[in-house]
Scaffold this active site. Sequence first.
Site, PDB file in Angstrom:
ATOM      1  N   HIS A 178      40.712  57.266  32.068  1.00  0.00           N
ATOM      2  CA  HIS A 178      40.952  55.920  32.072  1.00  0.00           C
ATOM      3  C   HIS A 178      42.406  56.171  32.283  1.00  0.00           C
ATOM      4  CE1 HIS A 178      40.449  52.270  31.082  1.00  0.00           C
ATOM      5  NE2 HIS A 178      41.578  51.626  30.952  1.00  0.00           N
TER       6      HIS A 178
ATOM      7  N   TYR B 124      43.031  53.247  36.428  1.00  0.00           N
ATOM      8  CA  TYR B 124      44.420  51.902  37.026  1.00  0.00           C
ATOM      9  C   TYR B 124      44.790  53.200  37.806  1.00  0.00           C
ATOM     10  CZ  TYR B 124      43.251  49.461  32.839  1.00  0.00           C
ATOM     11  OH  TYR B 124      42.897  48.682  31.735  1.00  0.00           O
TER      12      TYR B 124
ATOM     13  N   HIS C 273      29.280  47.730  34.660  1.00  0.00           N
ATOM     14  CA  HIS C 273      30.898  47.958  34.645  1.00  0.00           C
ATOM     15  C   HIS C 273      31.612  48.087  35.947  1.00  0.00           C
ATOM     16  CE1 HIS C 273      34.679  47.386  33.401  1.00  0.00           C
ATOM     17  NE2 HIS C 273      34.979  49.003  32.905  1.00  0.00           N
ATOM     18  N   PHE C 274      31.257  49.810  35.698  1.00  0.00           N
ATOM     19  CA  PHE C 274      32.235  50.302  37.150  1.00  0.00           C
ATOM     20  C   PHE C 274      31.900  50.150  38.438  1.00  0.00           C
ATOM     21  CE2 PHE C 274      29.690  54.185  35.728  1.00  0.00           C
ATOM     22  CZ  PHE C 274      29.738  54.144  36.608  1.00  0.00           C
ATOM     23  N   HIS C 275      30.319  49.896  38.582  1.00  0.00           N
ATOM     24  CA  HIS C 275      30.394  49.392  39.731  1.00  0.00           C
ATOM     25  C   HIS C 275      30.752  47.901  40.287  1.00  0.00           C
ATOM     26  CE1 HIS C 275      27.659  53.267  39.975  1.00  0.00           C
ATOM     27  NE2 HIS C 275      27.812  52.456  41.310  1.00  0.00           N
TER      28      HIS C 275
ATOM     29  N   ARG D 256      21.984  55.326  30.959  1.00  0.00           N
ATOM     30  CA  ARG D 256      22.614  55.569  31.800  1.00  0.00           C
ATOM     31  C   ARG D 256      22.244  56.738  32.367  1.00  0.00           C
ATOM     32  NH1 ARG D 256      29.298  56.319  31.436  1.00  0.00           N
ATOM     33  NH2 ARG D 256      29.038  56.966  33.358  1.00  0.00           N
ATOM     34  N   ARG D 257      22.796  57.538  33.193  1.00  0.00           N
ATOM     35  CA  ARG D 257      21.812  59.000  33.247  1.00  0.00           C
ATOM     36  C   ARG D 257      21.281  59.697  32.794  1.00  0.00           C
ATOM     37  NH1 ARG D 257      28.808  61.129  31.798  1.00  0.00           N
ATOM     38  NH2 ARG D 257      29.197  60.514  33.667  1.00  0.00           N
TER      39      ARG D 257
HETATM   40 FE1  HAS Z   1      36.634  50.351  32.413  1.00  0.00          FE
HETATM   41  C1  HAS Z   1      34.015  52.096  31.095  1.00  0.00           C
HETATM   42  C2  HAS Z   1      37.185  49.393  29.427  1.00  0.00           C
HETATM   43  C3  HAS Z   1      39.001  48.156  33.994  1.00  0.00           C
HETATM   44  C4  HAS Z   1      36.729  51.969  35.351  1.00  0.00           C
HETATM   45  N1  HAS Z   1      35.497  51.725  33.311  1.00  0.00           N
HETATM   46  C5  HAS Z   1      34.423  52.244  32.121  1.00  0.00           C
HETATM   47  C6  HAS Z   1      33.574  53.672  33.641  1.00  0.00           C
HETATM   48  C7  HAS Z   1      34.820  53.477  34.227  1.00  0.00           C
HETATM   49  C8  HAS Z   1      35.348  52.010  34.379  1.00  0.00           C
HETATM   50  C9  HAS Z   1      34.187  54.319  35.736  1.00  0.00           C
HETATM   51  O1  HAS Z   1      37.031  50.271  26.801  1.00  0.00           O
HETATM   52  C10 HAS Z   1      33.009  54.701  33.307  1.00  0.00           C
HETATM   53  C11 HAS Z   1      33.566  56.057  32.613  1.00  0.00           C
HETATM   54  C12 HAS Z   1      32.250  56.922  32.388  1.00  0.00           C
HETATM   55  O2  HAS Z   1      31.394  57.067  33.295  1.00  0.00           O
HETATM   56  O3  HAS Z   1      32.050  57.078  31.192  1.00  0.00           O
HETATM   57  N2  HAS Z   1      37.620  48.806  31.502  1.00  0.00           N
HETATM   58  C13 HAS Z   1      37.926  48.336  30.287  1.00  0.00           C
HETATM   59  C14 HAS Z   1      39.063  47.170  30.117  1.00  0.00           C
HETATM   60  C15 HAS Z   1      39.607  47.499  31.028  1.00  0.00           C
HETATM   61  C16 HAS Z   1      38.850  48.223  32.204  1.00  0.00           C
HETATM   62  C17 HAS Z   1      38.939  46.887  28.969  1.00  0.00           C
HETATM   63  N3  HAS Z   1      37.585  50.010  33.825  1.00  0.00           N
HETATM   64  C18 HAS Z   1      38.270  49.172  34.745  1.00  0.00           C
HETATM   65  C19 HAS Z   1      39.155  49.371  35.928  1.00  0.00           C
HETATM   66  C20 HAS Z   1      38.103  50.059  36.986  1.00  0.00           C
HETATM   67  C21 HAS Z   1      37.491  50.892  35.418  1.00  0.00           C
HETATM   68  C22 HAS Z   1      39.905  48.571  36.747  1.00  0.00           C
HETATM   69  C23 HAS Z   1      37.965  51.401  37.802  1.00  0.00           C
HETATM   70  C24 HAS Z   1      38.720  50.179  38.788  1.00  0.00           C
HETATM   71  N4  HAS Z   1      36.098  50.654  30.259  1.00  0.00           N
HETATM   72  C25 HAS Z   1      36.697  49.873  29.105  1.00  0.00           C
HETATM   73  C26 HAS Z   1      35.499  50.970  28.198  1.00  0.00           C
HETATM   74  C27 HAS Z   1      34.849  51.708  29.136  1.00  0.00           C
HETATM   75  C28 HAS Z   1      34.712  51.464  30.415  1.00  0.00           C
HETATM   76  C29 HAS Z   1      35.260  50.637  26.966  1.00  0.00           C
HETATM   77  C30 HAS Z   1      33.517  52.975  28.025  1.00  0.00           C
HETATM   78  C31 HAS Z   1      32.799  52.057  27.663  1.00  0.00           C
HETATM   79  C32 HAS Z   1      31.960  53.199  27.814  1.00  0.00           C
HETATM   80  O4  HAS Z   1      31.266  53.183  25.970  1.00  0.00           O
HETATM   81  O5  HAS Z   1      31.315  54.367  27.664  1.00  0.00           O
HETATM   82  C33 HAS Z   1      40.350  46.619  31.575  1.00  0.00           C
HETATM   83  O6  HAS Z   1      41.444  46.799  32.149  1.00  0.00           O
HETATM   84  C34 HAS Z   1      39.460  44.821  32.914  1.00  0.00           C
HETATM   85  C35 HAS Z   1      41.166  43.387  32.422  1.00  0.00           C
HETATM   86  C36 HAS Z   1      41.156  42.935  33.687  1.00  0.00           C
HETATM   87  C37 HAS Z   1      40.950  41.466  33.369  1.00  0.00           C
HETATM   88  C38 HAS Z   1      40.401  40.745  35.348  1.00  0.00           C
HETATM   89  C39 HAS Z   1      41.961  40.282  35.557  1.00  0.00           C
HETATM   90  C40 HAS Z   1      40.950  39.801  37.074  1.00  0.00           C
HETATM   91  C41 HAS Z   1      41.880  39.464  38.385  1.00  0.00           C
HETATM   92  C42 HAS Z   1      41.102  38.595  39.083  1.00  0.00           C
HETATM   93  C43 HAS Z   1      41.685  37.390  39.389  1.00  0.00           C
HETATM   94  C44 HAS Z   1      41.027  37.472  40.475  1.00  0.00           C
HETATM   95  C45 HAS Z   1      41.733  35.693  41.872  1.00  0.00           C
HETATM   96  C46 HAS Z   1      40.634  35.670  42.671  1.00  0.00           C
HETATM   97  C47 HAS Z   1      43.307  35.482  41.457  1.00  0.00           C
HETATM   98  C48 HAS Z   1      41.393  40.513  32.490  1.00  0.00           C
HETATM   99  C49 HAS Z   1      43.319  40.344  38.637  1.00  0.00           C
HETATM  100  C50 HAS Z   1      40.375  34.284  42.823  1.00  0.00           C
HETATM  101  C51 HAS Z   1      38.684  33.730  42.511  1.00  0.00           C
HETATM  102  C52 HAS Z   1      38.246  32.827  42.577  1.00  0.00           C
HETATM  103  C53 HAS Z   1      36.643  32.667  41.938  1.00  0.00           C
HETATM  104  C54 HAS Z   1      38.715  31.727  42.828  1.00  0.00           C
END
Ligand code: HAS
Length: 542
Positions: free
Chosen positions: A216, A220, A367-369, A432-433
Amino acid sequence: LDPATARVSLYHILVAFVAFGIAALAGVIQGLVRAGMLTLPSGINYYQILTAHGVLMGLVFTTYFIVGFLLSGVAKTTGGLTALERKLAWICWILMTIGTVMGTITILQNNATVLYTFYAPLKASPFFYIAAALIVVGSWFGGYAMFAAYARWCKANKGQRSPLLAFMAVTTMALWQIATLGVAAEVLFQLIPWSLGWVPTIDVVLSRTLFWYFGHPLVYFWLMPAYVVWYVCIPKIIGGKVFSDTLARLSFILFLLFSTPVGFHHQLMEPGISAHWKFIHVILTLTVALPSMMTAFSMFAVFERRGRELGGKALFGWFTKLPWKDVRFVAPFIGMAAFIPGGAGGIINASNQLNAIVHNTIWVTGHFHLTVATTVALTFFGVSYWLIPQLTGRVLTPKVNRIGMFQTGLWTVGMLLMSGAMHHVGLLGAPRRTAFAEYGTSQVPLEWLSYNKIAAVGGYLLFFAAVLMIGIVINLVFFAPKGETAYPIAETADPKEVAPAILERWSIWLTLTVLLLVLAYGYPIYELLVNAPPGSPPIRTW
Ligand code: HAS
């Protein structure tokens, strides 16, 4: 940057894009196989191609790019690297390159078809694990180069806050050092002895736990360099200022504290870990979403302020004033926008009940794409348009900027199709997979097939976008006109702002990080070792 520092940074970026090219080819192949649109020649295995795609894209492309980019940023803001710091950076490059070549050969020989998550019980040749260890240890040296440069700057500028970019780079690399201890322990004490036949069995749950201890914060480690760009470089590119130096530093400290003690959210559906610990990890997971929300707030503020400075009126007039024709801004911006649904998907994944629906379905791949392959990748592409010419003493021409805009569009549409289809069909239950396009004549999987085809069409577009990106990189390295490209580092909006000194008291933050880790992992690992060694029946978890 001085030529010697530029060279070591550029070499990292170049290997990143070589890995990216091979990974993109493997990606489109496995997508077509999965959709039933291609049959692999005998002797080549679907999972082998999937492993090549995951390892080279997820682990190799990202690590090289991050080390290359952060090295350049630290050098830029601390007055250049010394000979010793450059030596450390070269050791990083050499060890990682030996590891990458060795790992790639092992995968291509079908001796390491264990997917990018490579935990037990899938077993690879020991050469694959040694290769992984070389990549990890190599990257540590990249971190040491940055720590040394940062410490040198702090010593020479006592009492002052360090440059924001250097602070962020050091926090990212500190997180990486702590996170990789888990996978290093798994590789050294479990996987290598087991693959060499020194021990007959392996504790699978422990292997997965150590992997996710690393897995995890790994995400980050991908995200934080993108945030470095958003906080520090994007404001400069659009002619604006950093919203708040203090907020930016605080969000990085929160990432350091909370990125690692959350790994059980990948193991929510697993036996062997009690429900109480899973609950604690879920709470910490929701806490680590906080710095991302702070980042979102901060970026909106930067955009609105700049848009209003340029004459944007009414509620959303500022939005139209942003530089919509500049690929250095547009590519990362689309990355940010993608992170809104990407992050929301993460929060869904982290919720125990919803995880029961999505876990091990292709929703997770969707999700991760969105997160790493859209948010992070598009930001890294955006960086390449100014970093590579800055390192090679060239400039980005308007024509290549236009091609870059097209590349960004193609990548975005490809990802929307692919990731959208994956999310949807994941909710219909598609796992998946799996290599299978069809499952005989079973009715339910037949419903998945059309979504797999949409994903494959997205994969085609992505492949063309990847080829275009490689072409752009070649142009920026060898053919773009000679000239000076600025390194975009923005000033803080309030020139009098001085971040509180406590944010740079590493003794406090590192101690708290280790304490949190011991609290989150100490007892559960003890429980695993004592109560559930290999061969145990499922334990009561309530
Ligand atoms: Fe995730 C699985 C939970 C973030 C990558 N994640 C994965 C896997 C990958 C991955 C690779 O709780 C698969 C692993 C595998 O092969 O089994 N993930 C989260 C949570 C967050 C999160 C809570 N993940 C990421 C990020 C990744 C990433 C970042 C890669 C870079 N993830 C999980 C969980 C799994 C998981 C479970 C396991 C699932 C399972 O059962 O296997 C949080 O960090 C997300 C917080 C983000 C936000 C969004 C903030 C928004 C922002 C954009 C602002 C936009 C602006 C533009 C300013 C709350 C900062 C303006 C736009 C306009 C349209 C005006």
